[in-house]
Design a protein around this motif. Structure first.
Motif, PDB file in Angstrom:
ATOM      1  N   HIS A 197       0.771  -1.184  -0.107  1.00  0.00           N
ATOM      2  CA  HIS A 197      -0.043   0.030  -0.008  1.00  0.00           C
ATOM      3  C   HIS A 197       0.933   1.151  -0.015  1.00  0.00           C
ATOM      4  CE1 HIS A 197      -4.100  -1.913   1.874  1.00  0.00           C
ATOM      5  NE2 HIS A 197      -3.758  -2.059   0.101  1.00  0.00           N
ATOM      6  N   TYR A 198       2.079   1.192   0.639  1.00  0.00           N
ATOM      7  CA  TYR A 198       2.805   2.335   0.766  1.00  0.00           C
ATOM      8  C   TYR A 198       3.510   2.560  -0.446  1.00  0.00           C
ATOM      9  CZ  TYR A 198       6.805   5.248   1.798  1.00  0.00           C
ATOM     10  OH  TYR A 198       7.791   6.254   1.424  1.00  0.00           O
ATOM     11  N   ALA A 199       4.106   1.473  -1.177  1.00  0.00           N
ATOM     12  CA  ALA A 199       4.841   1.464  -2.287  1.00  0.00           C
ATOM     13  C   ALA A 199       3.992   1.998  -3.547  1.00  0.00           C
ATOM     14  CB  ALA A 199       5.383  -0.079  -2.684  1.00  0.00           C
ATOM     15  N   MET A 200       2.632   1.588  -3.323  1.00  0.00           N
ATOM     16  CA  MET A 200       1.918   2.058  -4.561  1.00  0.00           C
ATOM     17  C   MET A 200       1.224   3.340  -4.556  1.00  0.00           C
ATOM     18  SD  MET A 200       2.006  -0.545  -6.331  1.00  0.00           S
ATOM     19  CE  MET A 200       3.457  -1.051  -5.931  1.00  0.00           C
ATOM     20  N   VAL A 210      10.552   7.588  -5.265  1.00  0.00           N
ATOM     21  CA  VAL A 210      10.939   6.314  -4.903  1.00  0.00           C
ATOM     22  C   VAL A 210      12.147   6.362  -4.419  1.00  0.00           C
ATOM     23  CG1 VAL A 210      11.420   3.741  -5.688  1.00  0.00           C
ATOM     24  CG2 VAL A 210       9.338   5.117  -6.781  1.00  0.00           C
ATOM     25  N   SER A 211      12.569   7.235  -3.108  1.00  0.00           N
ATOM     26  CA  SER A 211      13.684   7.607  -2.599  1.00  0.00           C
ATOM     27  C   SER A 211      14.517   6.395  -1.741  1.00  0.00           C
ATOM     28  CB  SER A 211      13.518   8.846  -2.005  1.00  0.00           C
ATOM     29  OG  SER A 211      12.758   8.587  -0.909  1.00  0.00           O
ATOM     30  N   PHE A 212      15.514   6.903  -1.236  1.00  0.00           N
ATOM     31  CA  PHE A 212      16.196   5.897  -0.269  1.00  0.00           C
ATOM     32  C   PHE A 212      15.650   5.867   0.839  1.00  0.00           C
ATOM     33  CE2 PHE A 212      19.523   4.589   2.683  1.00  0.00           C
ATOM     34  CZ  PHE A 212      19.799   3.510   2.078  1.00  0.00           C
ATOM     35  N   ALA A 213      14.836   6.910   1.262  1.00  0.00           N
ATOM     36  CA  ALA A 213      14.184   7.049   2.444  1.00  0.00           C
ATOM     37  C   ALA A 213      12.812   6.203   2.353  1.00  0.00           C
ATOM     38  CB  ALA A 213      13.695   8.483   2.864  1.00  0.00           C
ATOM     39  N   ALA A 214      12.300   6.219   1.031  1.00  0.00           N
ATOM     40  CA  ALA A 214      11.100   5.339   0.787  1.00  0.00           C
ATOM     41  C   ALA A 214      11.415   3.876   0.716  1.00  0.00           C
ATOM     42  CB  ALA A 214      10.677   5.786  -0.683  1.00  0.00           C
ATOM     43  N   LEU A 215      12.770   3.588   0.291  1.00  0.00           N
ATOM     44  CA  LEU A 215      13.089   2.088   0.344  1.00  0.00           C
ATOM     45  C   LEU A 215      13.275   1.658   2.059  1.00  0.00           C
ATOM     46  CD1 LEU A 215      14.715  -0.270  -0.560  1.00  0.00           C
ATOM     47  CD2 LEU A 215      16.696   0.948  -0.284  1.00  0.00           C
ATOM     48  N   PHE A 243       5.207   0.807 -10.707  1.00  0.00           N
ATOM     49  CA  PHE A 243       4.327   1.483 -10.830  1.00  0.00           C
ATOM     50  C   PHE A 243       4.066   3.012 -10.784  1.00  0.00           C
ATOM     51  CE2 PHE A 243       1.264   3.887  -7.865  1.00  0.00           C
ATOM     52  CZ  PHE A 243      -0.126   3.227  -8.330  1.00  0.00           C
ATOM     53  N   ALA A 244       5.349   3.551 -10.363  1.00  0.00           N
ATOM     54  CA  ALA A 244       5.497   5.032 -10.262  1.00  0.00           C
ATOM     55  C   ALA A 244       5.646   5.396 -11.835  1.00  0.00           C
ATOM     56  CB  ALA A 244       6.643   5.593  -9.538  1.00  0.00           C
TER      57      ALA A 244
END
Length: 210
Positions: free
Chosen positions: A69-72, A80-85, A175-176
């Motif tokens: 859900h977060y990734a989408m 889609v950053s390092f913080a997102a990873l 997705f992005a």
């Protein structure tokens, strides 16, 4: 270089995720060795009773749901950053787990069929740079996603959930940019994991045929 096979609208990508969401979670769960079936996964995601899954398996599936859900929710590649990873890993293994969402600072050993693989302790500055170079490269989005999937799996940046984090992060990129989704079909999983072990040993992506 892997070509982009699809160029989808945002609505089309959303529908693709919605129709395949249980399958995505189910297949990611196989990287954690879950014995749950697709029907179990669908029931757990729908909050239905009757599943015989263990409580630990249910928690893993719900964590994967939250991670996807977060990734989408990441609408652009720049998000889609390092913080997102790091946040994807936090969701994957759960906020209360040791080292969740943090680059590991201690050694780990990965048992392979015929040896023990010990990846280097990651240098956070270096892996941040490698991640940025990968995402910002001129490669196709599909090629970036596959490269990210393999790199994260082999580097073992986290104490736990590395392969699950890798496939979800790779799909965040797909997705992005509305390029479809990546999945390892269940009937190909054993072969993929066997090749992944070879890749752990030598870092040569040729084992995957590209």
């Amino acid at each position: 270089m892997a070509a982009d096979k699809f160029a989808m609208s945002r609505d089309g990508e959303d529908i693709l995720v919605e129709k395949n969401f249980a399958q995505l979670v189910y297949l990611a769960g196989k990287f954690a060795g879950l014995s749950t079936t697709l029907l179990d996964t669908q029931a757990i995601l729908a909050d239905l009773s009757g599943t015989q899954a263990k409580s630990s398996e249910i928690r893993t599936i719900l964590n994967l749901r939250d991670a996807y859900h977060y990734a989408m929710s990441l609408q652009y590649i720049s998000e889609v950053s390092f913080a997102a990873l790091l946040k994807i890993n936090l969701f994957v293994i759960g906020a209360g787990a040791s080292g969740a969402g943090q680059i590991r600072v201690q050694p780990v050993v990965v048992p392979l069929t015929d040896m023990m693989y010990q990846p280097a302790i990651p240098d956070e500055t270096q892996v941040k740079r490698e991640f940025a170079d990968l995402v910002q490269s001129e490669a196709t989005t599909t090629d970036k996603a596959i490269t990210l999937l393999l790199w994260l799996s082999r580097a073992q940046l986290f104490l736990d959930g590395n392969k699950r984090t890798a496939i979800i992060a790779a799909n965040a990129l797909m997705f992005a940019d509305r390029r479809g989704l990546l999945a390892v079909p269940e009937n190909k999983l054993a072969e993929y994991l066997q090749r992944l072990q070879q890749y752990y040993k030598n870092g040569d992506t040729a084992i995957f045929g590209f």
